[in-house]
Design an enzyme around this catalytic site. Structure first.
Site, short mmCIF file in Angstrom:
data_model
loop_
_atom_site.label_atom_id
_atom_site.label_comp_id
_atom_site.label_asym_id
_atom_site.label_seq_id
_atom_site.Cartn_x
_atom_site.Cartn_y
_atom_site.Cartn_z
N LYS A 36 2.02 -3.86 6.53
CA LYS A 36 2.42 -3.78 5.11
C LYS A 36 3.92 -3.54 5.02
O LYS A 36 4.62 -4.18 4.22
CB LYS A 36 1.65 -2.66 4.40
CG LYS A 36 0.16 -2.91 4.27
CD LYS A 36 -0.12 -4.14 3.43
CE LYS A 36 -1.56 -4.55 3.39
NZ LYS A 36 -1.81 -5.87 2.86
N TYR A 42 -1.95 -1.46 10.96
CA TYR A 42 -2.21 -1.95 9.60
C TYR A 42 -1.04 -1.57 8.69
O TYR A 42 -0.50 -2.40 7.96
CB TYR A 42 -3.52 -1.37 9.05
CG TYR A 42 -3.66 -1.52 7.55
CD1 TYR A 42 -3.96 -2.76 6.99
CD2 TYR A 42 -3.44 -0.44 6.69
CE1 TYR A 42 -4.06 -2.91 5.61
CE2 TYR A 42 -3.54 -0.58 5.31
CZ TYR A 42 -3.84 -1.82 4.79
OH TYR A 42 -3.92 -1.97 3.42
N SER A 99 0.84 -1.20 0.00
CA SER A 99 0.00 0.00 0.00
C SER A 99 0.87 1.24 0.00
O SER A 99 1.98 1.24 0.54
CB SER A 99 -0.86 -0.03 1.27
OG SER A 99 -1.46 1.22 1.51
P1 NAD Z 1 -10.90 -7.42 1.26
O1 NAD Z 1 -11.10 -7.42 2.73
O2 NAD Z 1 -12.10 -7.20 0.39
O3 NAD Z 1 -10.18 -8.77 0.80
C1 NAD Z 1 -9.30 -9.49 1.62
C2 NAD Z 1 -9.75 -10.93 1.62
O4 NAD Z 1 -8.84 -11.71 2.41
C3 NAD Z 1 -11.14 -11.12 2.21
O5 NAD Z 1 -11.92 -11.89 1.32
C4 NAD Z 1 -10.90 -11.87 3.52
O6 NAD Z 1 -11.97 -12.74 3.84
C5 NAD Z 1 -9.60 -12.62 3.21
N1 NAD Z 1 -8.74 -12.94 4.36
C6 NAD Z 1 -8.27 -12.10 5.32
N2 NAD Z 1 -7.45 -12.78 6.16
C7 NAD Z 1 -7.40 -14.06 5.71
C8 NAD Z 1 -6.71 -15.22 6.14
N3 NAD Z 1 -5.92 -15.22 7.22
N4 NAD Z 1 -6.89 -16.37 5.43
C9 NAD Z 1 -7.70 -16.40 4.35
N5 NAD Z 1 -8.37 -15.33 3.90
C10 NAD Z 1 -8.22 -14.17 4.58
O7 NAD Z 1 -9.78 -6.32 0.94
P2 NAD Z 1 -9.29 -5.74 -0.46
O8 NAD Z 1 -9.67 -4.31 -0.50
O9 NAD Z 1 -9.66 -6.65 -1.57
O10 NAD Z 1 -7.72 -5.77 -0.21
C11 NAD Z 1 -6.92 -6.86 -0.63
C12 NAD Z 1 -5.50 -6.63 -0.16
O11 NAD Z 1 -5.03 -5.39 -0.66
C13 NAD Z 1 -5.35 -6.54 1.36
O12 NAD Z 1 -4.14 -7.16 1.74
C14 NAD Z 1 -5.31 -5.06 1.62
O13 NAD Z 1 -4.63 -4.75 2.81
C15 NAD Z 1 -4.55 -4.58 0.40
N6 NAD Z 1 -4.80 -3.17 0.09
C16 NAD Z 1 -6.08 -2.73 -0.06
C17 NAD Z 1 -6.33 -1.38 -0.30
C18 NAD Z 1 -7.74 -0.87 -0.44
O14 NAD Z 1 -7.95 0.34 -0.37
N7 NAD Z 1 -8.74 -1.71 -0.68
C19 NAD Z 1 -5.25 -0.49 -0.42
C20 NAD Z 1 -3.95 -0.98 -0.28
C21 NAD Z 1 -3.75 -2.33 -0.02
C1 UD1 Z 2 -7.09 5.19 4.01
C2 UD1 Z 2 -6.19 4.73 5.12
C3 UD1 Z 2 -4.96 4.08 4.52
C4 UD1 Z 2 -5.36 2.95 3.57
C5 UD1 Z 2 -6.31 3.53 2.51
C6 UD1 Z 2 -6.80 2.48 1.55
C7 UD1 Z 2 -6.59 6.18 7.07
C8 UD1 Z 2 -6.02 7.28 7.91
N1 UD1 Z 2 -5.83 5.84 5.99
O1 UD1 Z 2 -6.38 6.14 3.26
O2 UD1 Z 2 -4.10 3.57 5.52
O3 UD1 Z 2 -4.22 2.40 2.94
O4 UD1 Z 2 -7.43 4.13 3.16
O5 UD1 Z 2 -7.64 1.57 2.20
O6 UD1 Z 2 -7.61 5.62 7.36
N2 UD1 Z 2 -12.67 11.38 3.38
C9 UD1 Z 2 -13.70 12.25 3.71
N3 UD1 Z 2 -14.83 11.72 4.23
C10 UD1 Z 2 -15.01 10.38 4.46
C11 UD1 Z 2 -13.95 9.51 4.10
C12 UD1 Z 2 -12.80 10.04 3.58
O7 UD1 Z 2 -13.57 13.46 3.54
O8 UD1 Z 2 -16.07 9.97 4.96
C13 UD1 Z 2 -11.45 11.94 2.78
C14 UD1 Z 2 -10.18 11.67 3.58
O9 UD1 Z 2 -9.95 12.69 4.52
C15 UD1 Z 2 -9.13 11.65 2.45
C16 UD1 Z 2 -9.89 11.08 1.24
O10 UD1 Z 2 -11.27 11.30 1.53
O11 UD1 Z 2 -8.72 12.95 2.13
C17 UD1 Z 2 -9.66 9.60 1.02
O12 UD1 Z 2 -9.92 8.89 2.23
P1 UD1 Z 2 -9.90 7.28 2.30
O13 UD1 Z 2 -10.75 6.73 1.20
O14 UD1 Z 2 -10.21 6.88 3.69
O15 UD1 Z 2 -8.40 6.90 1.92
P2 UD1 Z 2 -7.00 7.38 2.56
O16 UD1 Z 2 -7.21 8.41 3.59
O17 UD1 Z 2 -6.10 7.71 1.44
#
Ligand code: NAD
Ligand code: UD1
Length: 338
Positions: free
Chosen positions: A153, A149, A124
């Site tokens: 990562k 969290y 991330s």
């Molecule tokens: P998500 O929660 O939708 O998907 C994660 C999946 O992993 C889920 O289906 C959950 O049931 C499964 N899971 C969790 N722990 C497990 C375990 N121990 N064994 C088996 N299954 C398990 O999340 P996502 O948004 O699809 O994210 C996927 C990956 O990307 C995650 O590692 C997340 O941290 C990373 N990531 C997500 C974002 C985001 O904004 N969505 C941003 C940066 C990184």
């Molecule tokens: C958040 C997480 C980050 C994670 C990322 C993706 C925090 C502090 N950071 O980042 O660790 O990797 O999500 O899952 O939680 N916002 C509003 N109103 C809302 C929600 C968000 O104004 O109800 C604004 C936030 O202040 C920010 C932007 O929208 O400026 C994006 O927010 P968000 O979607 O939560 O992502 P990140 O803050 O980038």
């Protein structure tokens, strides 16, 4: 070739399964469904017209992983499985360190035993230190995370790069995602967060569909073009395609490489609100609220390395992301729960 997708029933994992199947890969999923619904995998089958193999279980279950590798000829692993709720990680850190670190340790132990050492990891942009210059390059400074969290990562990146440094048969690809939003253009798959969403887009779509009263815009006094926070939002289908490119890369190279998956475009909260309203012609009430603790003003990627090395560039713009997020939410107001 078969790809093992851990966490494949989740938001990014399910979209990646579609792109892998459409690109001719076989797909094997392991997911314990702690944050997902198996209906997502039915939708993957429906959209691709192809089968995939699903094991319901935990990536920390070594015996199950050995069984999966014995029963399937796996050529690469994409490791999505992990917990991702930032606030929960602050209140229950042990749960996050246990799940996110031990899953990687058990997975890599079994991969080494079976001699299949190609892995792509979901990292991330949160690993970058807040005071870096923008745009963020893969060489920008990392560490100084503000929550458990983020540390999981950062630590997983250290674990995987250390393994690849020590043992030359490994191919490790660390993908640093910026802000994934959007949904499959069919409206059949999308993000289905549990409880009150923390992230901006799921909150917006739940306001638009009437599940929440109004959006709180966290701060309008940041040093940005309109005072609201700026992020690099990337369409989940583009992100999924980035993983297909990474699988190809991982199978042809050894060592450890890091790639940003972002668009390079900074979008403010109010840009997002206005685009969502215009594209979808819906009401979106909002209020200006205080800054959210831990937030930074601006975060966006330099995606040059991904373009030059992986041959991957994001194709969708903000209007596409707003349209597809809304299409998913309005067709599935309660997510997969309906
Ligand atoms: P998500 O929660 O939708 O998907 C994660 C999946 O992993 C889920 O289906 C959950 O049931 C499964 N899971 C969790 N722990 C497990 C375990 N121990 N064994 C088996 N299954 C398990 O999340 P996502 O948004 O699809 O994210 C996927 C990956 O990307 C995650 O590692 C997340 O941290 C990373 N990531 C997500 C974002 C985001 O904004 N969505 C941003 C940066 C990184
Ligand atoms: C958040 C997480 C980050 C994670 C990322 C993706 C925090 C502090 N950071 O980042 O660790 O990797 O999500 O899952 O939680 N916002 C509003 N109103 C809302 C929600 C968000 O104004 O109800 C604004 C936030 O202040 C920010 C932007 O929208 O400026 C994006 O927010 P968000 O979607 O939560 O992502 P990140 O803050 O980038």
């Amino acid at each position: 070739m078969n790809v093992l997708v851990t966490g494949g029933a989740g938001y990014i994992g399910s979209h990646t399964c579609v792109e892998l199947l459409n690109s001719g890969y076989g797909v094997v999923v392991i997911d314990n469904l702690c944050n997902s619904n198996p209906k997502s995998l039915d939708r993957v089958r429906e959209l691709t017209g192809k089968e995939l193999t699903f094991y319901e279980g935990d990536v920390r279950d070594e015996a199950l992983l050995k069984k999966i590798f014995a029963e399937n000829d796996i050529g690469c692993v994409i490791h999505f499985a992990g917990l991702k709720a930032v606030g929960e990680s602050v209140s229950i850190p042990w749960k996050y360190y246990d799940n996110n670190l031990n899953s990687t340790l058990v997975l890599t132990k079994v991969m080494k035993e079976v001699g299949m050492m190609n892995i792509i990891f979901s990292s991330s942009a949160t690993v970058y230190i807040a005071d870096n210059e923008m745009p963020l390059k893969e060489t920008s400074r990392t560490g100084g995370c503000t929550n458990p969290y983020g540390w999981t990562k950062y630590m997983t990146e250290q674990i995987l790069s250390g393994i690849a440094f020590a043992e030359k048969d490994w191919s490790v690809v660390l993908l640093r995602y910026f802000n994934p939003i959007g949904a499959h253009p069919s409206g059949r798959m999308g993000e289905d967060p549990r409880g009150i969403p923390n992230n901006l887009m799921p909150y917006i779509t739940q306001v638009a569909v009437g599940r929440r009263e109004k959006l709180s815009v966290y701060g309008n006094d940041y040093p940005t073009h309109d005072g609201t926070g700026v992020r690099d939002y990337i369409h989940v289908v583009d992100l999924a395609k980035g993983h297909v490119a990474a699988v190809d890369y991982a199978c042809k190279h050894k060592g450890c490489e890091v790639f940003n998956l972002g668009t390079g475009v900074g979008v403010s909260v109010l840009d997002m609100v206005n685009t969502f309203r215009e594209v979808n012609q819906v009401e979106l009430p909002y209020v200006i609220a205080p800054r959210r603790p831990g937030d930074i003003a601006t975060c966006y990627a330099d995606p040059t390395k991904s373009r030059e090395v992986l041959g991957w560039t994001a194709q969708h713009d903000l209007a596409d992301m707003c349209r597809d997020s809304w299409n998913w939410q309005k067709n599935n107001p309660m997510g997969y729960g309906e």
